[in-house]
Design a protein around this motif. Structure first.
Motif, PDB file in Angstrom:
ATOM      1  N   ASP A 155       3.341   6.040  -5.967  1.00 46.22           N
ATOM      2  CA  ASP A 155       3.223   6.102  -7.422  1.00 46.22           C
ATOM      3  C   ASP A 155       1.871   6.599  -7.913  1.00 46.22           C
ATOM      4  OD1 ASP A 155       5.740   4.977  -7.402  1.00 46.22           O
ATOM      5  OD2 ASP A 155       4.998   2.924  -7.642  1.00 46.22           O
ATOM      6  N   GLY A 156       0.876   6.733  -7.022  1.00 47.42           N
ATOM      7  CA  GLY A 156      -0.472   7.046  -7.468  1.00 47.42           C
ATOM      8  C   GLY A 156      -0.900   8.468  -7.188  1.00 47.42           C
TER       9      GLY A 156
ATOM     10  N   PHE B 224       1.879   1.948  -3.432  1.00 44.06           N
ATOM     11  CA  PHE B 224       0.777   2.554  -4.180  1.00 44.06           C
ATOM     12  C   PHE B 224       0.729   4.064  -3.960  1.00 44.06           C
ATOM     13  CE2 PHE B 224      -1.918  -1.574  -4.119  1.00 44.06           C
ATOM     14  CZ  PHE B 224      -1.126  -2.087  -5.141  1.00 44.06           C
ATOM     15  N   LEU B 225       0.942   4.487  -2.713  1.00 43.08           N
ATOM     16  CA  LEU B 225       0.903   5.918  -2.405  1.00 43.08           C
ATOM     17  C   LEU B 225       2.036   6.673  -3.084  1.00 43.08           C
ATOM     18  CD1 LEU B 225       0.013   5.884   1.410  1.00 43.08           C
ATOM     19  CD2 LEU B 225      -1.481   6.490  -0.499  1.00 43.08           C
TER      20      LEU B 225
ATOM     21  N   LEU C 157       0.828  -1.204   0.000  1.00 44.38           N
ATOM     22  CA  LEU C 157       0.000   0.000   0.000  1.00 44.38           C
ATOM     23  C   LEU C 157       0.867   1.260   0.000  1.00 44.38           C
ATOM     24  CD1 LEU C 157      -2.840  -0.982   2.514  1.00 44.38           C
ATOM     25  CD2 LEU C 157      -2.929  -0.961   0.018  1.00 44.38           C
TER      26      LEU C 157
ATOM     27  N   GLY D 139      -8.326   4.813  -2.678  1.00 46.67           N
ATOM     28  CA  GLY D 139      -8.383   3.353  -2.635  1.00 46.67           C
ATOM     29  C   GLY D 139      -7.562   2.781  -1.497  1.00 46.67           C
ATOM     30  N   VAL D 140      -6.375   3.350  -1.275  1.00 52.02           N
ATOM     31  CA  VAL D 140      -5.530   2.896  -0.168  1.00 52.02           C
ATOM     32  C   VAL D 140      -6.207   3.159   1.168  1.00 52.02           C
ATOM     33  CG1 VAL D 140      -3.355   3.327   1.038  1.00 52.02           C
ATOM     34  CG2 VAL D 140      -3.385   3.108  -1.456  1.00 52.02           C
TER      35      VAL D 140
ATOM     36  N   SER E 147      -4.751  10.999  -6.550  1.00 50.97           N
ATOM     37  CA  SER E 147      -5.812  11.127  -5.550  1.00 50.97           C
ATOM     38  C   SER E 147      -6.705   9.892  -5.514  1.00 50.97           C
ATOM     39  CB  SER E 147      -6.651  12.371  -5.845  1.00 50.97           C
ATOM     40  OG  SER E 147      -7.215  12.294  -7.157  1.00 50.97           O
ATOM     41  N   GLY E 148      -6.993   9.323  -6.685  1.00 48.84           N
ATOM     42  CA  GLY E 148      -7.810   8.113  -6.719  1.00 48.84           C
ATOM     43  C   GLY E 148      -7.126   6.952  -6.025  1.00 48.84           C
ATOM     44  N   THR E 149      -5.822   6.835  -6.217  1.00 48.30           N
ATOM     45  CA  THR E 149      -5.071   5.769  -5.554  1.00 48.30           C
ATOM     46  C   THR E 149      -5.072   5.961  -4.046  1.00 48.30           C
ATOM     47  OG1 THR E 149      -3.641   5.539  -7.488  1.00 48.30           O
ATOM     48  CG2 THR E 149      -2.840   4.622  -5.422  1.00 48.30           C
ATOM     49  N   ARG E 150      -4.913   7.222  -3.605  1.00 45.12           N
ATOM     50  CA  ARG E 150      -4.926   7.491  -2.163  1.00 45.12           C
ATOM     51  C   ARG E 150      -6.273   7.129  -1.548  1.00 45.12           C
ATOM     52  NH1 ARG E 150      -1.980  12.084  -3.875  1.00 45.12           N
ATOM     53  NH2 ARG E 150      -3.874  13.378  -3.826  1.00 45.12           N
TER      54      ARG E 150
END
Length: 320
Positions: free
Chosen positions: A74-75, A71-72, A68, A82-83, A77-80
């Protein structure tokens, strides 16, 4: 093996909870599907996620929290978002585990201590408070084993899980062999709660030496491979055996216990399947109070009960 070792504790502690079922099948079907399917699914997800991380990040990431974090990095706002939801699910799962674990630990400890001193069950409130106090100390002092070291690498974590099987598989093997193959489902219910020396479950000075011998045999088959898992140099054959540690320990312990019981029979057994079924309302009919076994004083081979057409023992004795 890590997945099996993860629920090996459930296999051994299962009677602490299934004993409260009204009918045997009430505990059978629910566990038959939920435990194997649930652990198989979570193991499958872990394998897929770790394999996918190898493709994306060029290295396998087994720790979901570390994944996770990647993910933060490399991503957007949408990834954040989701995390956040995934991390919330982990937090909720951990909270539920802690809430459910405390009563489970208390029940297991209470029943274990009660089996050691069944006559003290009349002091129920005092015993409940004592068991709760001991369980709380045990739970809140778990940090003394430095659990963060277990999560320092995937190898340490899987080795820790696999070590469960080394000890718990032997216990499960002895328990299952004793009930299904040695006693064939027959139990003298009243004597299970009796500490009389003449009772069939008192054995030799209150110890069933056959069970302990089989338990040690089940551990010895895996102990060399376990030494190899923690970094020692051991033969390749021992490593292969340890790769199937739960099954090897289970089979060796079961076979050892069965052979020991054939060589030195235990009392209160049946020649064929004689479990008290749902159609029997008065379980005291399964034996008579005047009959008892004394393995120490008799000095004779243990006897077995033979059932008649009704499925109840007819008190006819013959050598096992």
């Amino acid at each position: 093996m890590s997945s099996i070792a993860n629920f090996a504790t459930l296999i051994v502690n299962d009677p602490d909870f299934s004993r409260f079922a009204i009918k045997p099948r009430d505990a059978l079907w629910s566990q038959l599907f939920t435990i194997p399917c649930g652990f198989a699914f979570t193991s499958f997800v872990g394998i897929i996620v770790s394999s996918s991380s190898t493709v994306i990040y060029k290295e396998p990431i087994w720790n979901p929290l570390e994944l996770l974090t990647r993910f933060l990095d490399d991503g957007g706002s949408g990834t954040r978002a989701g995390v956040f939801f995934i991390a919330s699910a982990f937090a909720l799962a951990q909270l539920g585990t802690n809430i459910g674990e405390s009563p489970a630990l208390l029940i297991s400890m209470h029943l274990a201590s009660l089996s050691l001193t069944p006559s003290s069950c009349e002091f129920r409130q005092r015993r409940d408070r004592l068991d709760g106090f001991v369980a709380a100390i045990y739970k809140h002092s778990s940090w003394l084993m430095c659990p963060w070291n277990l999560l320092s690498s995937s190898n340490n974590f899987t080795t820790y899980l696999s070590s469960y099987s080394v000890f718990l598989s032997s216990i499960a093997g002895v328990l299952i062999c004793d009930y299904y193959f040695v006693r064939k489902g027959y139990l003298q219910i009243k004597d299970l709660y009796s500490a009389r020396k003449s009772g069939p479950y008192f054995y030799n000075f209150g110890i069933n030496w056959r069970a302990y011998a089989a338990y040690i045999a089940g551990i010895l088959i895996n102990v060399v491979g376990f030494a190899g898992a923690i970094g020692r140099k051991v033969p390749v054959g021992a490593q292969y055996i340890y790769n199937l540690n739960f099954f090897c320990g289970f089979i060796v312990a079961s076979a050892s216990y069965y052979l020991l019981c054939r060589f030195s029979p235990v009392p209160a057994t049946s020649t064929h399947w004689l479990e008290v079924g749902e159609n029997i309302t008065d379980i005291s009919l399964a034996y008579e109070d005047s009959y008892s076994y004394d393995e120490e004083s008799a000095g004779e081979p243990a006897k077995a009960l033979e059932a008649d057409e009704t499925g109840l023992p007819n008190r006819k004795l013959h050598e096992a």
